[in-house]
Scaffold this motif. Structure first.
Motif, PDB file in Angstrom:
ATOM      1  N   SER A   1       0.820  -1.213   0.000  1.00 37.27           N
ATOM      2  CA  SER A   1       0.000   0.000   0.000  1.00 37.27           C
ATOM      3  C   SER A   1       0.854   1.263   0.000  1.00 37.27           C
ATOM      4  O   SER A   1       0.639   2.177  -0.804  1.00 37.27           O
ATOM      5  CB  SER A   1      -0.934  -0.006   1.208  1.00 37.27           C
TER       6      SER A   1
ATOM      7  N   PHE B   1     -16.214  -2.736  -3.299  1.00 39.79           N
ATOM      8  CA  PHE B   1     -15.228  -2.932  -2.236  1.00 39.79           C
ATOM      9  C   PHE B   1     -14.545  -4.267  -2.489  1.00 39.79           C
ATOM     10  O   PHE B   1     -15.095  -5.319  -2.236  1.00 39.79           O
ATOM     11  CB  PHE B   1     -15.886  -2.943  -0.853  1.00 39.79           C
ATOM     12  N   GLY B   2     -13.351  -4.187  -3.024  1.00 44.10           N
ATOM     13  CA  GLY B   2     -12.593  -5.390  -3.316  1.00 44.10           C
ATOM     14  C   GLY B   2     -12.621  -5.740  -4.786  1.00 44.10           C
ATOM     15  O   GLY B   2     -13.657  -5.692  -5.439  1.00 44.10           O
TER      16      GLY B   2
ATOM     17  N   ASP C   1      -9.120  -9.449  10.102  1.00 40.37           N
ATOM     18  CA  ASP C   1      -8.542  -8.144   9.773  1.00 40.37           C
ATOM     19  C   ASP C   1      -7.799  -8.194   8.442  1.00 40.37           C
ATOM     20  O   ASP C   1      -7.905  -7.272   7.622  1.00 40.37           O
ATOM     21  CB  ASP C   1      -7.588  -7.695  10.884  1.00 40.37           C
TER      22      ASP C   1
ATOM     23  N   GLY D   1     -10.129  -8.063   5.358  1.00 40.26           N
ATOM     24  CA  GLY D   1     -10.594  -6.714   5.043  1.00 40.26           C
ATOM     25  C   GLY D   1      -9.502  -5.848   4.438  1.00 40.26           C
ATOM     26  O   GLY D   1      -9.754  -5.068   3.506  1.00 40.26           O
ATOM     27  N   GLU D   2      -8.281  -6.001   4.933  1.00 39.16           N
ATOM     28  CA  GLU D   2      -7.163  -5.202   4.417  1.00 39.16           C
ATOM     29  C   GLU D   2      -6.800  -5.612   2.993  1.00 39.16           C
ATOM     30  O   GLU D   2      -6.438  -4.765   2.169  1.00 39.16           O
ATOM     31  CB  GLU D   2      -5.970  -5.334   5.356  1.00 39.16           C
ATOM     32  N   CYS D   3      -6.896  -6.907   2.693  1.00 36.17           N
ATOM     33  CA  CYS D   3      -6.642  -7.373   1.324  1.00 36.17           C
ATOM     34  C   CYS D   3      -7.650  -6.759   0.354  1.00 36.17           C
ATOM     35  O   CYS D   3      -7.296  -6.297  -0.738  1.00 36.17           O
ATOM     36  CB  CYS D   3      -6.747  -8.899   1.250  1.00 36.17           C
ATOM     37  N   LEU D   4      -8.910  -6.748   0.755  1.00 36.51           N
ATOM     38  CA  LEU D   4      -9.951  -6.190  -0.106  1.00 36.51           C
ATOM     39  C   LEU D   4      -9.779  -4.687  -0.270  1.00 36.51           C
ATOM     40  O   LEU D   4      -9.954  -4.149  -1.371  1.00 36.51           O
ATOM     41  CB  LEU D   4     -11.327  -6.512   0.477  1.00 36.51           C
ATOM     42  N   GLN D   5      -9.410  -4.010   0.812  1.00 36.06           N
ATOM     43  CA  GLN D   5      -9.184  -2.573   0.728  1.00 36.06           C
ATOM     44  C   GLN D   5      -8.034  -2.259  -0.218  1.00 36.06           C
ATOM     45  O   GLN D   5      -8.132  -1.356  -1.068  1.00 36.06           O
ATOM     46  CB  GLN D   5      -8.895  -2.008   2.124  1.00 36.06           C
ATOM     47  N   TYR D   6      -6.946  -2.999  -0.087  1.00 34.05           N
ATOM     48  CA  TYR D   6      -5.782  -2.798  -0.962  1.00 34.05           C
ATOM     49  C   TYR D   6      -6.154  -3.034  -2.421  1.00 34.05           C
ATOM     50  O   TYR D   6      -5.797  -2.252  -3.311  1.00 34.05           O
ATOM     51  CB  TYR D   6      -4.658  -3.736  -0.528  1.00 34.05           C
TER      52      TYR D   6
ATOM     53  N   THR E   1      -8.983  -2.765  -3.756  1.00 33.53           N
ATOM     54  CA  THR E   1      -9.912  -1.724  -4.197  1.00 33.53           C
ATOM     55  C   THR E   1      -9.152  -0.489  -4.660  1.00 33.53           C
ATOM     56  O   THR E   1      -9.431   0.069  -5.729  1.00 33.53           O
ATOM     57  CB  THR E   1     -10.861  -1.327  -3.048  1.00 33.53           C
ATOM     58  N   VAL E   2      -8.182  -0.089  -3.862  1.00 30.87           N
ATOM     59  CA  VAL E   2      -7.458   1.158  -4.134  1.00 30.87           C
ATOM     60  C   VAL E   2      -6.463   0.997  -5.277  1.00 30.87           C
ATOM     61  O   VAL E   2      -6.345   1.872  -6.138  1.00 30.87           O
ATOM     62  CB  VAL E   2      -6.729   1.636  -2.859  1.00 30.87           C
TER      63      VAL E   2
END
Length: 316
Positions: free
Chosen positions: A80, A131-132, A110, A113-118, A120-121
Motif C-alpha cells: 500500500s 469494495f474489493g 482483519d 478486510g485489508e486485502c480487499l481494501q488494498y 480496491t485502491v
C-alpha cells in the motif's frame, strides 16, 4: 563497494537465517521486522515486499500464526505505502497467506478486510464503488470453499466474476448442508444477488452451470417454478425486455417469490437496474413482443404439463 547500510542489512539477513534454521522463530520474527523498518525509512518498498512475503509464509508454515500474521500485515503495508499495483500474482500471494492463517482468528478477519481494501485502491477496478477486486474476492472464496465454509465462500463468489466455481460450490453446499426442497433456493438467491450487483453475465453462467450439473435438477423448462422464474428473468434481462414483461413475471410467480421476503427487495433493485424503475408485483401491464409471447406460451405449457401448484417445500 557495499555501503555500511548494505553491510548491516546483510548481517541482519545472516542472523535471521541462523535463527530460522535453529527454530528460534521469535528472533526470526524480530529480524524480519528490523528489515522492514530499515527499508521503510529508505522508502524502498519494492525491495521490501518480497522479503516480507517470504517471512510471513515461512513463519505461517511453521505454525507461528501470530508472528506470521504480523508479517503478512507488514507485507500489505509495504504494498500500500509503495503504491504497488494489485496484479494477479500479488493477489495470489495474499490469498496464499490468507489460506495459511487460522480460519477463526481475529488476525485473519482483519487481514481479509485489508486485502480487499488494498485491491480496491490499487486494483484495476472498473466499478469504483465496489469494495474489493473481483479476483481478490474469487481467491478468498476458493479458500473458504476448500475449508467447507460455504457461507463466506458464497459471499465472496457473488462479488467475483467466477460463476462456474460459484455454481459448483453451491451444488456441494446444497447436497451437504441443504434440504432437498431447497434445491431452487440456493441458486435463486445467488442469481438475484448477482443481478443486484449489475453482474448479468456471471449470474447467467452460475444459473446454467448449477442447473446443468446439479443431480436433482432437470431442464429447462424446470419442474420447480422458482427455477423457471429465474430462467425467464435472465432471458428478460439479456434481451432488454420492457417493464411490462418484468411485471408479468413477478405477478405470475408471486406466490413462489413469497418463500423468501428478500426476493422482493432484490427484485425492486433489479427493476431499477434493468427495467427502468422499481415495480410492485401487483402492477399489471400487457407483455408484448417475441419474448413476451414466448414466456406466455411457456407458462401455459408448464401449467398444463407439470402444474405450478404441485411443488411443496415440505417434500424431503
Amino acid at each position: 563497494m557495499a555501503s555500511r547500510s548494505e553491510l548491516g542489512l546483510e548481517r541482519v539477513k545472516q542472523k535471521l537465517e541462523k535463527c530460522f534454521e535453529s527454530g528460534d522463530f521469535y528472533h526470526t520474527h524480530q529480524m524480519y521486522r528490523t528489515i522492514y523498518f530499515r527499508f521503510k525509512r529508505q522508502e524502498k518498498y519494492a525491495e521490501c515486499k518480497d522479503i516480507m512475503f517470504e517471512g510471513a509464509e515461512r513463519l505461517l508454515s511453521k505454525g507461528e500464526l501470530n508472528s506470521g500474521a504480523d508479517l503478512a500485515k507488514l507485507y500489505l503495508e509495504v504494498l500500500s505505502k509503495g503504491s504497488i499495483q494489485a496484479d494477479s500474482e500479488i493477489m495470489k500471494k495474499l490469498a496464499k497467506l490468507h489460506s495459511m492463517m487460522k480460519p477463526s482468528s481475529p488476525e485473519r478477519v482483519d487481514f481479509t478486510g485489508e486485502c480487499l481494501q488494498y485491491s480496491t485502491v490499487l486494483g484495476d477496478l472498473s466499478d469504483k464503488k465496489a469494495f474489493g477486486h473481483p479476483n481478490m474476492h474469487r481467491l478468498l472464496a476458493l479458500n473458504y470453499w476448500a475449508e467447507t465454509n460455504f457461507r463466506d465462500a458464497k459471499y465472496h463468489f457473488t462479488r467475483s466474476l467466477d460463476g462456474t466455481s460459484c455454481a459448483l460450490m453451491l451444488i456441494e453446499y446444497h447436497l451437504s448442508k441443504g434440504y432437498k426442497s431447497e434445491v431452487d433456493l440456493f441458486i435463486a438467491q445467488t442469481v438475484l444477488q448477482y443481478l443486484c450487483l449489475n453482474n448479468q453475465r456471471t449470474a447467467t453462467v452460475a444459473f446454467y452451470v448449477y442447473t446443468r450439473w446439479h443431480p436433482n435438477v432437470d431442464g429447462p423448462p424446470f419442474v420447480l417454478p422458482l427455477l423457471n422464474f429465474i430462467w425467464f428473468l435472465l432471458l428478460a434481462v439479456e434481451t432488454r425486455a420492457n417493464l411490462a414483461i418484468f411485471t408479468v413475471l413477478c405477478e405470475r410467480y408471486k406466490s413462489f417469490l413469497a418463500r423468501d421476503p428478500m426476493y422482493n427487495v432484490y427484485l425492486d433493485k433489479i427493476g431499477q437496474l434493468f427495467f427502468g424503475k422499481a415495480v410492485a408485483p401487483s402492477e399489471r401491464h400487457p407483455a408484448g413482443g417475441l419474448l413476451g409471447n414466448m414466456i406466455s406460451q411457456l407458462m401455459t405449457e408448464l401449467d398444463e404439463e407439470v402444474g405450478l401448484g404441485v411443488y411443496s417445500e415440505d417434500v424431503d
